[in-house]
Design a protein around this motif. Sequence first.
Motif, short mmCIF file in Angstrom:
data_model
loop_
_atom_site.label_atom_id
_atom_site.label_comp_id
_atom_site.label_asym_id
_atom_site.label_seq_id
_atom_site.Cartn_x
_atom_site.Cartn_y
_atom_site.Cartn_z
N ARG A 29 4.36 8.25 1.19
CA ARG A 29 4.14 7.81 2.66
C ARG A 29 3.78 6.26 2.59
O ARG A 29 4.22 5.61 3.40
CB ARG A 29 3.63 8.50 3.52
N LEU A 30 2.58 6.25 2.03
CA LEU A 30 1.87 4.73 2.04
C LEU A 30 2.94 3.72 1.37
O LEU A 30 2.97 2.56 1.66
CB LEU A 30 0.56 4.83 1.65
N VAL A 31 3.47 4.16 0.30
CA VAL A 31 4.62 2.97 -0.42
C VAL A 31 5.40 2.75 0.32
O VAL A 31 5.81 1.56 0.43
CB VAL A 31 4.75 3.74 -1.80
N ALA A 32 6.10 3.65 1.07
CA ALA A 32 7.18 3.25 2.01
C ALA A 32 6.62 2.45 3.21
O ALA A 32 7.46 1.33 3.64
CB ALA A 32 7.89 4.37 2.76
N LYS A 33 5.54 2.77 3.87
CA LYS A 33 4.83 1.81 4.70
C LYS A 33 4.71 0.47 4.15
O LYS A 33 4.87 -0.46 4.83
CB LYS A 33 3.65 2.46 5.23
N PHE A 34 4.06 0.37 2.87
CA PHE A 34 3.79 -0.68 2.39
C PHE A 34 4.90 -1.75 2.35
O PHE A 34 4.93 -3.04 2.62
CB PHE A 34 3.08 -0.55 0.99
N GLY A 35 6.02 -1.18 1.77
CA GLY A 35 7.35 -1.83 1.43
C GLY A 35 7.77 -2.63 2.88
O GLY A 35 8.10 -3.53 3.06
N ALA A 36 7.65 -1.56 3.97
CA ALA A 36 8.10 -2.04 5.32
C ALA A 36 7.36 -3.34 5.81
O ALA A 36 8.10 -3.96 6.77
CB ALA A 36 8.35 -0.87 6.19
N LEU A 37 6.13 -3.27 5.49
CA LEU A 37 5.24 -4.41 6.32
C LEU A 37 5.30 -5.57 5.07
O LEU A 37 5.16 -6.67 5.89
CB LEU A 37 3.90 -3.73 6.23
N ALA A 38 5.27 -5.18 3.89
CA ALA A 38 5.18 -6.44 2.95
C ALA A 38 6.35 -7.21 2.47
O ALA A 38 6.34 -8.52 2.35
CB ALA A 38 4.27 -5.92 1.76
N GLU A 39 7.54 -6.45 2.47
CA GLU A 39 8.49 -7.08 1.85
C GLU A 39 9.09 -8.20 2.75
O GLU A 39 9.69 -9.07 2.38
CB GLU A 39 9.79 -5.91 1.77
N PRO A 40 9.21 -8.00 4.18
CA PRO A 40 9.59 -9.33 4.93
C PRO A 40 8.50 -10.65 4.94
O PRO A 40 9.19 -11.50 5.13
CB PRO A 40 9.32 -8.73 6.41
N VAL A 41 7.62 -10.36 4.36
CA VAL A 41 6.48 -11.37 4.11
C VAL A 41 6.82 -12.11 2.92
O VAL A 41 6.71 -13.32 2.60
CB VAL A 41 5.07 -10.90 4.55
N LEU A 42 6.79 -11.08 1.66
CA LEU A 42 6.76 -11.65 0.25
C LEU A 42 7.88 -11.72 -0.28
O LEU A 42 8.38 -12.07 -1.31
CB LEU A 42 5.73 -10.79 -0.43
N GLY A 43 9.15 -10.74 0.44
CA GLY A 43 10.31 -10.49 -0.48
C GLY A 43 10.08 -9.49 -1.05
O GLY A 43 8.95 -8.94 -1.67
N ALA A 44 11.16 -8.72 -1.48
CA ALA A 44 11.38 -7.31 -2.21
C ALA A 44 10.41 -7.31 -3.44
O ALA A 44 9.72 -6.42 -3.97
CB ALA A 44 12.69 -6.72 -2.34
N ALA A 45 10.98 -8.18 -4.36
CA ALA A 45 10.40 -8.22 -5.79
C ALA A 45 8.94 -8.56 -5.81
O ALA A 45 7.89 -7.94 -6.42
CB ALA A 45 11.05 -9.37 -6.52
N ARG A 46 8.53 -9.45 -5.17
CA ARG A 46 7.01 -9.76 -5.15
C ARG A 46 6.20 -8.68 -4.47
O ARG A 46 5.14 -8.51 -4.81
CB ARG A 46 6.64 -11.23 -4.25
#
Length: 456
Positions: A413-430
């Motif tokens: 659940r936290l991995v999914a939450k992290f992706g939703a929050l971090a990807e718009p800022v860093l991009g998916a790969a980073r």
Amino acid sequence: MDTHISDPVVATKLTRTLAAQASAVTYEALPEPVRELARQCVLDYYGVALAGADDPLATILVDELAEAGGAAQASIIGHRVKLPALSAALVNGAIGHALDYDDVNLAMPGHPSVAILPGLIALAEQRNSTGREVVAAFVAGYETACRIGMALRPGHYDRGFHATGTVGAFGAAAACAHLLGLDAEAMARALGIAGTQAAGLKSQFGTMCKPFHAGKASQSGLLAARLAARGFSSRPDLVECEQGFALTHAPDFDGQAALAAPASGFHIFANLFKYHAACYLTHGPIESARALRERHGVKPEQIARMTLSLDKSCERVCNIPAPTDGLEAKFSLRQTVAMALSGVDTASLAAYSSETATDPALVRLRDKLALDFRQGWPQAKGELEVTLGDGRVLRASHDAGIPSSDIAGQRERLVAKFGALAEPVLGAARARELRAAILGLDRLADVGALTTLAAL
């Protein structure tokens, strides 16, 4: 207030005892589930801080502290600038709490990770510390904060102190002192230096000052540890002494509660992660409202009236009756229940806005909700009763204060939450690279890898 303390350990050695416990923590002795929970706390912190990095308070703080200047010692999450470690602790703590989406422990009661990690990681970046050193130091600080929080509750929080800012400063000091390798006596002085700085008032909820409390706690704890390492003097019994922290800040101080071991062995097992971007005490009511909507197909236009029963302590935490912006909406029981009943995604950061807070349909619905505050309820439990226009009465309840026993499932659940929050800022790969580094924290030779990935 009764200031008589009969137990000799509590009366004269509580701070020293807690300091000795914190300084004795070793990575090797930590059970693997504790290490995993520590990694999950770091993952969640980085996700919410990245998402909060463009909050207006971040711009204000970064501009102010960059203008002041100083050595470029530590990175700012979601920004290009480097600042002195103390300044970085303040900024990263504030942005990590800006969205009120970070973890909770009801023993404090407050937000442990966002008060401890910013100062700890700034110090670790400066010292090129290993991931294992950070994990051990974090657990030492986390447990210290919860133990002191247990000794002060419930009166400290009920009186109006924001424990994230006050108790969190002790946790940050213990974590940073551990990373510096301070012995028990120096650790006790660090706790004393932190305690004389600790501050934060609940009257500031719904303003930029609430997340500012988290940043100040982390900054104060880091400063306390660094000063103690240089020999700065302080009372080593600051928590329990006459005119000390507890007896001036907690009407029902119970030092024995600080010394009692939690049933699970570690307070971190009771860590509560957020899956709604609002005050944690709204989560039980939100889940109750969602249950009624999903199980019974309740539509807002069917509702005649509602009653929400919850603990009395919530009345002065998240009871803004008519919020006008997104920040106030996060601290409004009426607003968040109305959002959940209307199908608004309460996990979405965009859901908390001036437009949503003043939406006529949501305003009409929230005005149908009566609040029934009760003494002695579980602090994070909500029970919602909805009366429909046809006379039917539906009920649902949820206690958000019960931690997940499925640590592996919680990670997902936290991995999914992290992706939703971090990807718009860093991009998916980073974002994936940062996630992998955090979940492999124990193998990092230098935690600077995290701070580099999280900076733009």
